[in-house]
Structures are given as C-alpha cells and as structure tokens.
Write a protein that holds these residues in place. Structure first.
Motif, PDB file in Angstrom:
ATOM      1  N   ALA A 149       0.832  -1.213   0.000  1.00 53.87           N
ATOM      2  CA  ALA A 149       0.000   0.000   0.000  1.00 53.87           C
ATOM      3  C   ALA A 149       0.862   1.256   0.000  1.00 53.87           C
ATOM      4  CB  ALA A 149      -0.917  -0.013   1.219  1.00 53.87           C
ATOM      5  N   GLY A 150       0.234   2.370  -0.386  1.00 55.89           N
ATOM      6  CA  GLY A 150       0.942   3.642  -0.394  1.00 55.89           C
ATOM      7  C   GLY A 150       0.819   4.434   0.886  1.00 55.89           C
ATOM      8  N   VAL A 151      -0.217   4.183   1.687  1.00 52.16           N
ATOM      9  CA  VAL A 151      -0.389   4.894   2.960  1.00 52.16           C
ATOM     10  C   VAL A 151       0.792   4.542   3.868  1.00 52.16           C
ATOM     11  CG1 VAL A 151      -1.849   5.182   4.990  1.00 52.16           C
ATOM     12  CG2 VAL A 151      -2.892   4.830   2.733  1.00 52.16           C
ATOM     13  N   PRO A 152       1.559   5.530   4.320  1.00 54.67           N
ATOM     14  CA  PRO A 152       2.806   5.225   5.041  1.00 54.67           C
ATOM     15  C   PRO A 152       2.650   4.261   6.212  1.00 54.67           C
ATOM     16  CG  PRO A 152       2.782   7.526   4.439  1.00 54.67           C
ATOM     17  CD  PRO A 152       1.440   6.982   4.064  1.00 54.67           C
ATOM     18  N   GLN A 153       1.643   4.431   7.050  1.00 56.00           N
ATOM     19  CA  GLN A 153       1.485   3.554   8.212  1.00 56.00           C
ATOM     20  C   GLN A 153       1.282   2.104   7.773  1.00 56.00           C
ATOM     21  OE1 GLN A 153      -1.924   4.418  10.660  1.00 56.00           O
ATOM     22  NE2 GLN A 153      -1.305   3.015  12.285  1.00 56.00           N
ATOM     23  N   ILE A 154       0.514   1.913   6.711  1.00 57.20           N
ATOM     24  CA  ILE A 154       0.260   0.555   6.219  1.00 57.20           C
ATOM     25  C   ILE A 154       1.501   0.008   5.525  1.00 57.20           C
ATOM     26  CG2 ILE A 154      -1.221  -0.871   4.772  1.00 57.20           C
ATOM     27  CD1 ILE A 154      -3.395   1.264   5.061  1.00 57.20           C
ATOM     28  N   PHE A 155       2.149   0.836   4.702  1.00 55.19           N
ATOM     29  CA  PHE A 155       3.370   0.410   4.016  1.00 55.19           C
ATOM     30  C   PHE A 155       4.424  -0.049   5.014  1.00 55.19           C
ATOM     31  CE2 PHE A 155       7.595   1.361   2.320  1.00 55.19           C
ATOM     32  CZ  PHE A 155       7.561   0.712   1.093  1.00 55.19           C
ATOM     33  N   GLU A 156       4.625   0.727   6.062  1.00 51.26           N
ATOM     34  CA  GLU A 156       5.650   0.388   7.055  1.00 51.26           C
ATOM     35  C   GLU A 156       5.329  -0.920   7.772  1.00 51.26           C
ATOM     36  OE1 GLU A 156       6.099   3.822   9.550  1.00 51.26           O
ATOM     37  OE2 GLU A 156       6.534   5.127   7.819  1.00 51.26           O
ATOM     38  N   ALA A 157       4.054  -1.144   8.061  1.00 53.01           N
ATOM     39  CA  ALA A 157       3.662  -2.401   8.712  1.00 53.01           C
ATOM     40  C   ALA A 157       3.881  -3.589   7.787  1.00 53.01           C
ATOM     41  CB  ALA A 157       2.204  -2.323   9.144  1.00 53.01           C
ATOM     42  N   MET A 158       3.591  -3.407   6.510  1.00 52.05           N
ATOM     43  CA  MET A 158       3.808  -4.484   5.543  1.00 52.05           C
ATOM     44  C   MET A 158       5.299  -4.797   5.397  1.00 52.05           C
ATOM     45  SD  MET A 158       1.102  -3.747   2.465  1.00 52.05           S
ATOM     46  CE  MET A 158      -0.596  -4.343   2.572  1.00 52.05           C
ATOM     47  N   VAL A 159       6.115  -3.768   5.332  1.00 50.18           N
ATOM     48  CA  VAL A 159       7.569  -3.972   5.229  1.00 50.18           C
ATOM     49  C   VAL A 159       8.078  -4.736   6.446  1.00 50.18           C
ATOM     50  CG1 VAL A 159       9.807  -2.795   5.241  1.00 50.18           C
ATOM     51  CG2 VAL A 159       7.996  -1.999   3.723  1.00 50.18           C
ATOM     52  N   ALA A 160       7.586  -4.381   7.627  1.00 52.77           N
ATOM     53  CA  ALA A 160       8.031  -5.052   8.851  1.00 52.77           C
ATOM     54  C   ALA A 160       7.711  -6.539   8.822  1.00 52.77           C
ATOM     55  CB  ALA A 160       7.383  -4.398  10.065  1.00 52.77           C
ATOM     56  N   GLY A 161       6.584  -6.904   8.242  1.00 57.27           N
ATOM     57  CA  GLY A 161       6.230  -8.310   8.155  1.00 57.27           C
ATOM     58  C   GLY A 161       6.932  -9.040   7.028  1.00 57.27           C
ATOM     59  N   LEU A 162       7.216  -8.323   5.943  1.00 53.82           N
ATOM     60  CA  LEU A 162       7.817  -8.957   4.761  1.00 53.82           C
ATOM     61  C   LEU A 162       9.307  -9.224   4.918  1.00 53.82           C
ATOM     62  CD1 LEU A 162       7.729  -9.806   1.739  1.00 53.82           C
ATOM     63  CD2 LEU A 162       8.097  -7.376   1.182  1.00 53.82           C
ATOM     64  N   LEU A 163      10.055  -8.262   5.433  1.00 53.28           N
ATOM     65  CA  LEU A 163      11.513  -8.366   5.416  1.00 53.28           C
ATOM     66  C   LEU A 163      12.063  -9.626   6.088  1.00 53.28           C
ATOM     67  CD1 LEU A 163      13.000  -4.775   5.802  1.00 53.28           C
ATOM     68  CD2 LEU A 163      12.903  -6.245   3.794  1.00 53.28           C
ATOM     69  N   PRO A 164      11.506 -10.094   7.209  1.00 53.65           N
ATOM     70  CA  PRO A 164      12.050 -11.324   7.806  1.00 53.65           C
ATOM     71  C   PRO A 164      11.943 -12.542   6.909  1.00 53.65           C
ATOM     72  CG  PRO A 164      10.753 -10.116   9.416  1.00 53.65           C
ATOM     73  CD  PRO A 164      10.508  -9.455   8.099  1.00 53.65           C
ATOM     74  N   THR A 165      11.103 -12.479   5.873  1.00 56.43           N
ATOM     75  CA  THR A 165      10.965 -13.616   4.957  1.00 56.43           C
ATOM     76  C   THR A 165      11.966 -13.563   3.809  1.00 56.43           C
ATOM     77  OG1 THR A 165       9.354 -12.591   3.432  1.00 56.43           O
ATOM     78  CG2 THR A 165       8.493 -13.573   5.470  1.00 56.43           C
ATOM     79  N   LEU A 166      12.715 -12.453   3.695  1.00 52.98           N
ATOM     80  CA  LEU A 166      13.662 -12.283   2.593  1.00 52.98           C
ATOM     81  C   LEU A 166      15.089 -12.473   3.084  1.00 52.98           C
ATOM     82  CD1 LEU A 166      12.136  -9.089   0.915  1.00 52.98           C
ATOM     83  CD2 LEU A 166      11.595 -11.490   0.460  1.00 52.98           C
ATOM     84  N   THR A 167      15.896 -13.110   2.273  1.00 52.59           N
ATOM     85  CA  THR A 167      17.297 -13.335   2.621  1.00 52.59           C
ATOM     86  C   THR A 167      18.093 -12.058   2.396  1.00 52.59           C
ATOM     87  OG1 THR A 167      17.152 -15.662   2.020  1.00 52.59           O
ATOM     88  CG2 THR A 167      19.362 -14.698   2.144  1.00 52.59           C
TER      89      THR A 167
END
Length: 243
Positions: A149-167
């Motif tokens: 998403a583009g809304v900063p609060q939502i984008f930041e939450a998505m990034v926080a959940g996604l990054l641990p799944t990436l090497t």
C-alpha cells in the motif's frame, strides 16, 4: 558475496503532482540497509497502466527485489495489481483467502464488503499474500515483486512483516565526519581516500551554516575494520574534523 539488490517503484499521480510528499522511499531505504539488501534505484510513475507495467518488468529483470507502493486500494485508479499481473504474464482474480481476510475485517468493523472493497481481494495467480495488520487488505509478492500500500502507516507495517521472509546480506554501516571547509578544498584528499578504499562508499554532502561552507563526509560499508581505517585516514587529512 555481494548483498541482494533492490529497486522501488512508487506509483501515483499524487506524488508526481507534488500534492503528496513520499516518505515510503526513505523508510524502505533504512530498513533495507539494516537487512543487508542494497537499494539501487527508485522510480516514480503515474497511474498509467503501460508505465507501471513497463517499469515493473524492467526493474524485476534488473534487480533481485522490487518493492512497490501505491495503487492497491478500492477505487478506479488503484490498478497496480492488474499491471503487475500483466508484467508477469499471469491471470488475476478475486482469491478466496484474500476475500476471507476482508470479510472478517468488515464484519468486525460493522461494514460491508461491497464490490469496490472486493477489488482489494484481486490477487495475481501464484502470488503470496503480504499481511496488512493495519487495515486488513493484503499486499502480495509475485516472483520478485512485492506489492504494498501507499499509505505510510500501512506500508511500514507491511515492510516489517515482509523483510524477515527475505534473505539479506551483510548490514551496511556508516560513519560521518564534519569538515568546516568547502568541497573544493577537500576534493583531492577525499579522492585519495576513496581510491585507497575502493570497497567502501565515500560521499561528500556540502552544507552552508551561518554563511560558512562545510562538508559532511560519509563512509559506508559492511566491513567495520575497513570503515575505521578509512575514518583514520580522513582524520589524518582533516585533523580539525568532528564526528
């Protein structure tokens, strides 16, 4: 071994018009640096299907990861999901698990999952959902493209959940010194340090304060010992510098 590389694709007329100031790029750059993924390029495109598709395809081919922001809401101009599906050559449609997430959310809120909101459950075939703990509507990862998403609060939450799944790779550290001289006065010495430490990034960022010129010299790299050695060399050239 070099760190994985990444690009960001920012989508939205409101960014290009100047109506909205983008903060997602700044946030993503910091989080990727911590995770050991090198952000190499950022593009901003309008809400134009062909532009989004072209940019997504080009960046996906050039980098290990592509992170997008914007265009996955319920309105007519939220077209990112369709464009990413076309860029990857896969069909798109309402997916049962995404629909269930939205239905549960609107049931809790006392709202209705109408046709407009159901657009947010349209997911390209083969994609993995990205959790949205703020407003429920999921993002998704398709191949190496991560759509958020583009809304900063939502984008930041998505990034926080996604990054641990990436090497990731090695965390990039930085050191800074402040030199109260103009760039022209330090350029030769700075070039010598950059030449002596080719494995590090040495940048100069000028400023003007109270009518005086100065430079913040920033050294970045993943080898802390090399960083400290480069900082020692800089201090030899500029003994008056402050960290």
């Amino acid at each position: 071994m070099p760190n994985p590389t990444a690009a960001m694709l920012v989508i939205g007329d409101e960014i290009l018009s100047g109506r909205t100031r983008d903060s997602n790029m700044h946030h993503l750059a910091g989080r990727l640096t911590e995770h050991g993924i090198d952000l190499r390029e950022v593009r901003v495109v309008a809400d134009d299907p062909d532009a989004i598709e072209r940019a997504a395809r080009a960046l996906s081919e050039a980098f290990d990861h592509v992170f997008t922001s914007g265009g996955i809401g319920p309105t007519h101009d939220d077209i990112t999901a369709e464009c990413i599906a076309r860029a990857k050559g896969v069909p798109i449609g309402v997916r049962d698990d995404a629909r269930a997430i939205l239905q549960a959310h609107y049931d809790r809120q006392g709202g209705t999952l109408n046709d407009a909101r159901l657009r947010m459950a349209r997911i390209p075939e083969g994609a993995t959902l990205i959790d949205n703990p703020v407003s429920a509507a999921p993002g998704f990862s398709l191949d190496n493209i991560h759509v958020m998403a583009g809304v900063p609060q939502i984008f930041e939450a998505m990034v926080a959940g996604l990054l641990p799944t990436l090497t990731g790779g090695a965390r990039v550290e930085s050191r800074t010194i402040r030199v109260e001289r103009g760039e022209g006065d330090i350029a030769e010495a700075l070039g010598q340090v950059a030449s002596d430490y080719p494995d590090l990034s040495v940048g100069s960022y000028p400023f003007v304060q109270k009518g005086r010129f100065g430079v913040n010299v920033v050294v970045r790299g993943s080898d802390v010992d090399r960083l400290e050695a480069a900082m020692g060399a800089l201090k030899t050239h500029f003994p008056e510098a402050a960290e």
